[in-house]
Design a protein around this motif. Sequence first.
Motif, PDB file in Angstrom:
ATOM      1  N   GLN A  38       0.815  -1.218   0.000  1.00 27.21           N
ATOM      2  CA  GLN A  38       0.000   0.000   0.000  1.00 27.21           C
ATOM      3  C   GLN A  38       0.850   1.271   0.000  1.00 27.21           C
ATOM      4  O   GLN A  38       0.334   2.362  -0.213  1.00 27.21           O
ATOM      5  N   MET A  39       2.168   1.124   0.206  1.00 22.52           N
ATOM      6  CA  MET A  39       3.048   2.297   0.154  1.00 22.52           C
ATOM      7  C   MET A  39       3.190   2.783  -1.277  1.00 22.52           C
ATOM      8  O   MET A  39       3.053   2.017  -2.231  1.00 22.52           O
ATOM      9  N   ASP A  40       3.455   4.065  -1.445  1.00 27.33           N
ATOM     10  CA  ASP A  40       3.667   4.616  -2.778  1.00 27.33           C
ATOM     11  C   ASP A  40       4.965   4.070  -3.365  1.00 27.33           C
ATOM     12  O   ASP A  40       5.917   3.758  -2.647  1.00 27.33           O
ATOM     13  N   GLY A  41       4.999   3.988  -4.682  1.00 26.40           N
ATOM     14  CA  GLY A  41       6.216   3.569  -5.353  1.00 26.40           C
ATOM     15  C   GLY A  41       6.191   2.136  -5.825  1.00 26.40           C
ATOM     16  O   GLY A  41       5.288   1.365  -5.505  1.00 26.40           O
ATOM     17  N   ALA A  42       7.213   1.782  -6.602  1.00 28.05           N
ATOM     18  CA  ALA A  42       7.272   0.476  -7.264  1.00 28.05           C
ATOM     19  C   ALA A  42       8.244  -0.465  -6.556  1.00 28.05           C
ATOM     20  O   ALA A  42       9.212  -0.033  -5.928  1.00 28.05           O
ATOM     21  N   PHE A  43       7.971  -1.768  -6.702  1.00 19.05           N
ATOM     22  CA  PHE A  43       8.915  -2.812  -6.309  1.00 19.05           C
ATOM     23  C   PHE A  43       9.777  -3.135  -7.531  1.00 19.05           C
ATOM     24  O   PHE A  43       9.246  -3.342  -8.623  1.00 19.05           O
ATOM     25  N   ILE A  44      11.081  -3.205  -7.341  1.00 21.79           N
ATOM     26  CA  ILE A  44      11.995  -3.604  -8.413  1.00 21.79           C
ATOM     27  C   ILE A  44      12.455  -5.029  -8.095  1.00 21.79           C
ATOM     28  O   ILE A  44      12.998  -5.287  -7.015  1.00 21.79           O
ATOM     29  N   VAL A  45      12.234  -5.948  -9.019  1.00 21.88           N
ATOM     30  CA  VAL A  45      12.501  -7.372  -8.794  1.00 21.88           C
ATOM     31  C   VAL A  45      13.463  -7.867  -9.857  1.00 21.88           C
ATOM     32  O   VAL A  45      13.272  -7.609 -11.057  1.00 21.88           O
ATOM     33  N   SER A  46      14.500  -8.586  -9.447  1.00 21.74           N
ATOM     34  CA  SER A  46      15.468  -9.126 -10.408  1.00 21.74           C
ATOM     35  C   SER A  46      14.900 -10.361 -11.095  1.00 21.74           C
ATOM     36  O   SER A  46      13.868 -10.911 -10.688  1.00 21.74           O
TER      37      SER A  46
END
Length: 307
Positions: free
Chosen positions: A215-223
């Motif tokens: 629910q936090m703003d921003g994106a998850f970056i996943v390898s």
Amino acid sequence: MAKFSDQFQAFCDIAIGLKNAQKADAILLLLERPTDFKQLEKAFAEEMVVVAGDTKAALEGSGESEFDTILLNMPDEAPVYERLTQALLEAVADEYFAEGASVVAVYSGFEAGVIDSLSLIKLDEHLGRLTVRDLRQLKTKIPVETIKLVVDLAVEIGREGREGKPVGSLFVVGDHRKTMSFCHPMGFDPVKGYNKAERQLNDAKVRDGVKEIAQMDGAFIVSADATIIASAQHLSAPNVPELSLPKGMGARHWAAAEITAATGAIAIAISESNGTVRVFQNGEVKLRIEPFRRAMKWKAFDTDSPS
């Protein structure tokens, strides 16, 4: 305008009979060519019908009818299964059909432009299922198992939300080094400082943790190996003028389109308004999954090539 043939009339009658016999909720008519909508209204009098058209020409005259309509705008070579699925997804998104509805679909299955087929489709089963083959169509070096893992997680977030409230989020998978060059933190990053093993999405505890902070703003970056590289990231990929997204797409979807146009990553966006999950590649929406209450089923085909 195409002739309203006796065969077309017969299939309309059969569709109504099947709908009544199976207690289905509605009828979906998939048109490839223009038709006589006045005749169509007579054929489907009193029935709940949604008409989907491959082109604007196919829906010509529908504005004067009582039918709800859907313009697909799909490639000419798209298989009938994909066109039917897209029409059903659009109908659910537009609230013409309920999530668990049963629908009788009438379409051209064999001869182009000729209504010759019908199917009884249960939406919670049909649209709640993706196949590994669907993901392989993305043609990426990112392992399909990693994409599948993140899509599953995104669908769960879209379906469950957080404490009964819908949650929107964004995952960017693969090509993480280049992706990170277009990122800057929006503040506190909950995954920063943990070792790699503690950031692996293969771990159920890590996935549960992601749900908590989604629910936090921003994106998850996943390898590509399913490790969370960073979270709460603002994406600032260069604007790509030729990008074109459907109306109603918000900043999250535009960010997904832009980052996948600028990198080799796959982006998976969850809509906060309805939980719909969209998979982006090369600046375009490649797959769309509705967050049905039932868990999504993955099905492998015997014709799939080895991983």
